[in-house]
Enzyme design. Structure first.
Site, PDB file in Angstrom:
ATOM      1  N   HIS A 211      -4.949   2.028  -6.490  1.00 41.79           N
ATOM      2  CA  HIS A 211      -4.448   3.065  -5.562  1.00 41.79           C
ATOM      3  C   HIS A 211      -5.598   3.686  -4.747  1.00 41.79           C
ATOM      4  O   HIS A 211      -5.801   4.894  -4.755  1.00 41.79           O
ATOM      5  CB  HIS A 211      -3.694   4.154  -6.348  1.00 41.79           C
ATOM      6  CG  HIS A 211      -2.727   4.928  -5.492  1.00 41.79           C
ATOM      7  ND1 HIS A 211      -1.494   5.326  -5.922  1.00 41.79           N
ATOM      8  CD2 HIS A 211      -2.820   5.396  -4.221  1.00 41.79           C
ATOM      9  CE1 HIS A 211      -0.872   5.997  -4.961  1.00 41.79           C
ATOM     10  NE2 HIS A 211      -1.665   6.047  -3.918  1.00 41.79           N
TER      11      HIS A 211
ATOM     12  N   ASP B 149      -1.753  -2.313  -4.449  1.00 40.16           N
ATOM     13  CA  ASP B 149      -2.564  -1.105  -4.628  1.00 40.16           C
ATOM     14  C   ASP B 149      -1.767  -0.017  -5.343  1.00 40.16           C
ATOM     15  O   ASP B 149      -2.337   0.989  -5.754  1.00 40.16           O
ATOM     16  CB  ASP B 149      -3.018  -0.597  -3.250  1.00 40.16           C
ATOM     17  CG  ASP B 149      -4.004   0.560  -3.339  1.00 40.16           C
ATOM     18  OD1 ASP B 149      -4.968   0.446  -4.131  1.00 40.16           O
ATOM     19  OD2 ASP B 149      -3.811   1.571  -2.644  1.00 40.16           O
TER      20      ASP B 149
ATOM     21  N   GLU C 117       1.248   4.231 -12.928  1.00 41.24           N
ATOM     22  CA  GLU C 117      -0.198   4.213 -12.642  1.00 41.24           C
ATOM     23  C   GLU C 117      -0.912   5.130 -13.623  1.00 41.24           C
ATOM     24  O   GLU C 117      -0.431   6.252 -13.844  1.00 41.24           O
ATOM     25  CB  GLU C 117      -0.449   4.670 -11.198  1.00 41.24           C
ATOM     26  CG  GLU C 117       0.124   3.688 -10.199  1.00 41.24           C
ATOM     27  CD  GLU C 117      -0.098   4.097  -8.735  1.00 41.24           C
ATOM     28  OE1 GLU C 117      -0.829   5.070  -8.485  1.00 41.24           O
ATOM     29  OE2 GLU C 117       0.478   3.441  -7.863  1.00 41.24           O
TER      30      GLU C 117
ATOM     31  N   SER D  77      -6.279   2.400  -1.386  1.00 35.21           N
ATOM     32  CA  SER D  77      -6.249   1.882  -0.009  1.00 35.21           C
ATOM     33  C   SER D  77      -6.328   3.001   1.037  1.00 35.21           C
ATOM     34  O   SER D  77      -6.785   2.770   2.152  1.00 35.21           O
ATOM     35  CB  SER D  77      -5.009   1.036   0.223  1.00 35.21           C
ATOM     36  OG  SER D  77      -3.843   1.803   0.014  1.00 35.21           O
TER      37      SER D  77
ATOM     38  N   VAL E 281       0.843  -1.203   0.000  1.00 34.44           N
ATOM     39  CA  VAL E 281       0.000   0.000   0.000  1.00 34.44           C
ATOM     40  C   VAL E 281       0.876   1.250   0.000  1.00 34.44           C
ATOM     41  O   VAL E 281       0.385   2.361   0.222  1.00 34.44           O
ATOM     42  CB  VAL E 281      -0.953   0.036   1.232  1.00 34.44           C
ATOM     43  CG1 VAL E 281      -1.981  -1.069   1.148  1.00 34.44           C
ATOM     44  CG2 VAL E 281      -0.183  -0.028   2.551  1.00 34.44           C
ATOM     45  N   ALA E 282       2.179   1.074  -0.223  1.00 35.59           N
ATOM     46  CA  ALA E 282       3.111   2.205  -0.098  1.00 35.59           C
ATOM     47  C   ALA E 282       3.340   2.871  -1.451  1.00 35.59           C
ATOM     48  O   ALA E 282       2.593   3.763  -1.863  1.00 35.59           O
ATOM     49  CB  ALA E 282       4.409   1.709   0.520  1.00 35.59           C
ATOM     50  N   ARG E 283       4.316   2.400  -2.183  1.00 34.75           N
ATOM     51  CA  ARG E 283       4.614   2.884  -3.529  1.00 34.75           C
ATOM     52  C   ARG E 283       5.195   1.720  -4.322  1.00 34.75           C
ATOM     53  O   ARG E 283       5.965   0.916  -3.771  1.00 34.75           O
ATOM     54  CB  ARG E 283       5.643   4.022  -3.497  1.00 34.75           C
ATOM     55  CG  ARG E 283       5.124   5.344  -2.965  1.00 34.75           C
ATOM     56  CD  ARG E 283       4.105   5.978  -3.916  1.00 34.75           C
ATOM     57  NE  ARG E 283       3.704   7.301  -3.506  1.00 34.75           N
ATOM     58  CZ  ARG E 283       2.589   7.591  -2.839  1.00 34.75           C
ATOM     59  NH1 ARG E 283       1.748   6.642  -2.491  1.00 34.75           N
ATOM     60  NH2 ARG E 283       2.306   8.839  -2.536  1.00 34.75           N
TER      61      ARG E 283
HETATM   62  C1  OXD Z   1      -0.838   9.426  -0.550  1.00 40.89           C
HETATM   63  C2  OXD Z   1      -1.403   8.425  -1.411  1.00 40.89           C
HETATM   64  O1  OXD Z   1       0.315   9.779  -0.695  1.00 40.89           O
HETATM   65  O2  OXD Z   1      -2.572   8.110  -1.278  1.00 40.89           O
HETATM   66  O3  OXD Z   1      -1.551   9.881   0.328  1.00 40.89           O
HETATM   67  O4  OXD Z   1      -0.734   7.896  -2.251  1.00 40.89           O
END
Ligand code: OXD
Length: 338
Positions: free
Chosen positions: A301, A277, A282, A303, A251-253
């Site tokens: 993306h 996610d 993207e 989450s 859920v990060a990058r």
């Molecule tokens: C954020 C994201 O950085 O949702 O908040 O990606």
């Protein structure tokens, strides 16, 4: 971040939001940028009325290009980096999301203070992470497939209680996920830069020992920010250390995981599967092999959605602090990248 506007709260009066009006006026400018027009307006409406300031809501790069020269404060999501080099008056950038890797670009003057959003995405991401862990342990995919084929094939679900979750990154999001996992009876091990113990976690490993933490996991979730240090943090060695029955949740990058190593591990079933996610690119391109893998669950993306009504109080508080010359909340250390 998927944008979702909240309702304007009572007591906050709408600000005028036309770029032309802002250019004409002498008032100091808060430029609100969001690529969805309804969202840009919703964020602008929720800014408390502040004497001497006006908010200008922009939803396209062309609109923002006309207003950015005047902007002292930028309150934005996904503003094109090239616009940042055209902001001589800019003093403060409030990002509407948690991750700031797209804000900390050479185009942004080093004198601009950057703040991010924290403290609100954890509960969303905890539900996302545990929802997908339960999707695995309750064998939801299998039973839904059987239902579609009208097949009666009893097989016991697994208990999530007693399984081990490894949380890589123990900021507010990681800790929130850890708390919810503990409430379900999971064992939680963490990975952080220092490896210092955290109350409620069964063990914390330093980043350099991450493979040891991952080796214990039935599920591993990534919540670290994307920086020079975390790019490629999860590669062949880390995926190779995981159990063949373990699932990875990102859920990060995207770039925190080495994409080639991940695809390889999934293809060879080195790990059981992945819930993704976030991606290097993207939207995920239609030709990407991840779409075709039956041990991958893909979400776009979503989450940790940004809801204008949840973010507005953070901005309002920071605006008060900014005007009073006080420390801003969630200010980014630009050297560290978060
Ligand atoms: C954020 C994201 O950085 O949702 O908040 O990606």
């Amino acid at each position: 971040m998927r944008a979702r506007s909240g309702r304007p709260r009572r007591g906050l009066r709408p600000l005028r939001s036309s770029p032309r009006r802002a250019r004409r006026a002498r008032a100091r400018t808060i430029l609100v940028y969001h690529p969805e027009p309804g969202e840009a307006r919703a964020y602008a409406r929720l800014i408390p009325r502040t004497r001497g300031f006006r908010a200008v809501a922009c939803a396209t790069p062309a609109e923002a290009a006309r207003a950015i020269g005047e902007a002292e404060i930028l309150y934005a999501w996904n503003i094109p980096a090239r616009l940042l080099s055209r902001a001589p008056r800019l003093r403060w950038f409030q990002n509407m999301g948690a991750g700031v890797e797209r804000v900390l670009v050479p185009e942004l003057s080093p004198d601009v203070r950057v703040t991010r959003v924290a403290g609100i995405f954890g509960p969303w991401m905890a539900e996302y992470t545990l929802g997908w862990c339960l999707w695995v342990t309750q064998r939801i995919e299998r039973f839904r497939g059987d239902q579609r084929r009208r097949r009666w094939r009893p097989v016991d679900p697994r208990r999530i209680s007693g399984q081990t979750l490894c949380v890589v990154g123990l900021g507010d999001i990681g800790r929130s996920i850890a708390r919810s996992a503990r409430a379900l009876g999971m064992t939680v091990v963490g990975v952080s830069r220092s490896g210092r113990p955290v109350p409620g976690l069964d063990a914390v490993h330093a980043t350099r020992d991450r493979a040891r933490a991952l080796a214990r996991a039935d599920f591993a979730v990534l919540t670290v920010p994307l920086t020079d240090e975390t790019r490629g943090l999860i590669g062949r060695r880390e995926l190779g250390a995981m159990k063949p029955t373990a699932w990875l949740v990102n859920v990060a990058r995207g770039p925190i995981v080495d994409g080639a190593a991940l695809r390889d591990a999934l293809r060879r079933r080195r790990i059981a599967g992945a819930v993704l996610d976030v991606f290097d690119a993207e939207p995920l391109p239609p030709g990407d092999s991840l779409w075709r893998m039956d041990n991958v669950a893909i979400t776009p993306h979503i989450s940790g959605p940004s809801v204008a009504g949840e973010i507005a109080p953070i901005f309002a508080d920071n605006l008060r602090r900014y005007l009073a010359g006080r420390r801003l909340r969630y200010e980014v250390d630009r050297r560290r990248g978060y």
